[in-house]
Design an enzyme around this catalytic site. Structure first.
Site, PDB file in Angstrom:
ATOM      1  N   GLU A 163       0.800  -1.233   0.000  1.00 20.86           N
ATOM      2  CA  GLU A 163       0.000   0.000   0.000  1.00 20.86           C
ATOM      3  C   GLU A 163       0.829   1.277   0.000  1.00 20.86           C
ATOM      4  OE1 GLU A 163      -2.790  -0.145   3.221  1.00 20.86           O
ATOM      5  OE2 GLU A 163      -3.920  -1.793   2.346  1.00 20.86           O
ATOM      6  N   GLU A 204      -5.044  -8.752   1.067  1.00 19.88           N
ATOM      7  CA  GLU A 204      -5.744  -8.480   2.329  1.00 19.88           C
ATOM      8  C   GLU A 204      -7.228  -8.289   2.057  1.00 19.88           C
ATOM      9  OE1 GLU A 204      -4.293  -5.141   4.681  1.00 19.88           O
ATOM     10  OE2 GLU A 204      -2.219  -5.694   4.254  1.00 19.88           O
TER      11      GLU A 204
HETATM   12  C1  BGP Z   1      -4.113  -2.146   5.568  1.00 14.42           C
HETATM   13  C2  BGP Z   1      -2.745  -2.484   6.066  1.00 14.42           C
HETATM   14  C3  BGP Z   1      -2.697  -3.468   7.174  1.00 14.42           C
HETATM   15  C4  BGP Z   1      -3.867  -3.402   8.128  1.00 14.42           C
HETATM   16  C5  BGP Z   1      -5.183  -3.211   7.428  1.00 14.42           C
HETATM   17  C6  BGP Z   1      -6.345  -2.917   8.336  1.00 14.42           C
HETATM   18  O1  BGP Z   1      -4.143  -0.842   5.153  1.00 14.42           O
HETATM   19  O2  BGP Z   1      -1.941  -2.970   5.023  1.00 14.42           O
HETATM   20  O3  BGP Z   1      -1.452  -3.376   7.770  1.00 14.42           O
HETATM   21  O4  BGP Z   1      -3.636  -2.582   9.186  1.00 14.42           O
HETATM   22  O5  BGP Z   1      -5.136  -2.204   6.472  1.00 14.42           O
HETATM   23  O6  BGP Z   1      -6.417  -1.566   8.589  1.00 14.42           O
HETATM   24  P1  BGP Z   1      -6.678  -0.989  10.009  1.00 14.42           P
HETATM   25  O7  BGP Z   1      -5.706  -1.665  10.910  1.00 14.42           O
HETATM   26  O8  BGP Z   1      -6.427   0.470   9.897  1.00 14.42           O
HETATM   27  O9  BGP Z   1      -8.077  -1.292  10.332  1.00 14.42           O
END
Ligand code: BGP
Length: 467
Positions: free
Chosen positions: A164, A371
């Site tokens: 990201e 993800e």
């Molecule tokens: C993405 C990231 C992850 C993770 C996920 C969930 O942006 O790659 O590392 O954190 O989001 O987001 P959040 O933890 O802000 O809910």
């Protein structure tokens, strides 16, 4: 139509969020080790010093992955474990840790999937030349990548260079939510361009060192709809894509920038600075797949009022999210047709299918969902069982969307949920849970399998037939 025979059913984590052991065995400090300790930067002052202590408990964790039948485990390497100062002397203990983790996974036939950069930049490089603001980082990053390719490339086939870039650059340089905590559009555009160059150089080296491997990068993907049929909203939607979506996918996967937006940014901000050879480099580095991290879609409207950035719901207090936008271009509005999570993220399984079809049309590359998941406070019943039915529903519907997309011709190689185990959410602390495995923070980080763990196990065993 069903999932391909070798479909990679997976789950993901990232070093800073799961490992803990922040200064163990010679690891150097990363920008997150420092930033998370500055007052007011994270939810209730949480940080990843201990996290889920996966660094010390990886064998136990891999064992439960194996029991689940996981086909792939996506994890990231902490650059600061390999090079504590970002460059220079290698920390052999760090190399050893990841080498052991890989062997442990392979012992159970779990395909390791490595992310090289999941945001934990060595603080030393931030201090030395302001990290991603300087082109000097390209060579240091490629050197770090080289050490990883050389040490792990014999056993690891799947590689994700950047996680990201749109998020760590956007939040780090655009809205000051991530380190280095700046609001500077010009720096944001330049730093973003530098990540794309580093990605391209790493890919080119990969071809030499890991000829049979597969490599790509993962972009946070928020497909979007127009709030109405009006021309104004439709044009705003187009600007949204060119400003924040294609702006990232194009340089990474096509070696170019959306033309009109490039003109706009260069006129308005004098950035990104593109030097001779840059675009040739981007064009010459070909990815094997597009990685996407998908959580939700966006509803986009025209932004006559000039609404700017208005904060984020980082508390889990539903409906606390205010309207955000980019003045002159577009704004985000609530999609009244969709349910939202407590962190005000729209739940939209079909948006995933829509998004993948868009990518197929534009880039025609295989896709890995690196993800996808639901962040929630999970209910625990009287017997102490974690009944995360909401997560099961979320994942089920998104897997159905994957199935539909495959039927429509998307070449989907794998699906990784976020996350395997409960871990630190960068800005939302430990309150926002995503895992199949619960971590009892009041009881020595004891692990407990949730309802979703047993559900996903069946999904994998039936290759996505039993949902
Ligand atoms: C993405 C990231 C992850 C993770 C996920 C969930 O942006 O790659 O590392 O954190 O989001 O987001 P959040 O933890 O802000 O809910």
């Amino acid at each position: 139509m069903s999932f391909p025979k070798n479909f990679l059913w997976g789950s993901a984590t990232a070093a800073y969020q799961v490992e803990g052991a922040w200064d163990q065995d010679g690891k150097g400090p990363s920008i997150w080790d420092l930033y998370s300790k500055l007052p007011g930067t994270t939810f209730e002052g949480t940080n990843g010093d201990i996290a889920a202590d996966h660094y010390n408990r990886y064998k136990e964790d891999v064992k439960t992955m194996a029991e689940m039948g996981l086909k792939t485990y996506r994890f990231s390497i902490a650059w600061t474990r390999i090079f504590p100062q970002g460059a220079g002397k290698i920390n052999e203990k760090g190399v050893e840790f990841y080498s052991n983790l890989i062997d442990e996974l392979l012992k159970y036939n779990i395909e390791p999937m490595i992310t090289l950069y999941h945001w934990d930049l060595p603080q030393a490089l931030q201090d030395k030349y302001a990290g991603w603001e300087s082109r000097k980082i390209i060579d240091d990053f490629v050197e770090y990548a080289k050490v990883c390719f050389k040490n792990f490339g014999d056993r690891v086939k799947y590689w994700i260079v950047m996680n990201e870039p749109n998020v760590f650059i956007g939040l780090g340089y655009g809205i000051a939510l991530h380190p280095p905590g700046l609001k500077d559009r010009k720096k944001e555009l330049n730093a973003g361009h530098i990540t794309a160059l580093a990605n391209a150089k790493a890919i080119k080296l990969f071809r030499e060192l890991v000829p049979n491997g597969m490599i790509g990068s993962s972009i946070a993907y928020g497909p979007a709809y127009s709030a109405s049929e009006s021309i104004e909203d439709k044009l705003a939607l187009e600007r949204y894509y060119n400003y924040g979506v294609w702006w990232w996918f194009d340089p990474y996967f096509k070696g170019e920038y959306p033309e009109e937006m490039l003109k706009y940014n260069q006129e308005k901000y004098g950035a990104p600075e593109i030097l001779d050879g840059d675009m040739e480099l981007l064009k010459s580095a070909k990815s094997d797949f597009i990685g996407i991290n998908y959580y939700c879609t966006q509803m986009i409207a025209d932004n006559k009022e000039g609404i700017g950035y208005n904060g984020m719901n980082n508390t889990g207090e539903k409906n606390s999210q205010k309207e955000n936008g980019v003045p002159g271009l577009f704004k985000h509005v609530r999609n009244t047709k969709l349910e939202y999570t407590d962190w005000d993220w729209a739940i939209d399984p079909d948006g995933l299918r829509y998004g993948m079809l868009q990518l197929k049309e534009r880039y025609n590359l295989p896709i890995i969902i690196s993800e996808n998941g639901l962040g929630a406070v999970d209910p625990i019943d009287e017997e102490g069982n974690i009944q995360d039915t909401q997560r099961v529903d979320y994942l089920r519907e998104h897997i159905v969307a994957c199935k539909n997309a495959i039927e429509e011709g998307v070449d989907l190689l794998g699906y990784c949920t976020w996350s395997y185990i409960d871990l630190l959410s960068w800005l939302n602390g430990y309150k926002k849970q995503y895992g199949f495995v619960y971590v009892d923070r009041k009881n020595n980080l004891a692990r407990k399998k949730k309802l979703s763990y047993f559900w996903y196990k069946k999904v994998i065993a039936s290759n996505g037939e039993e949902l």
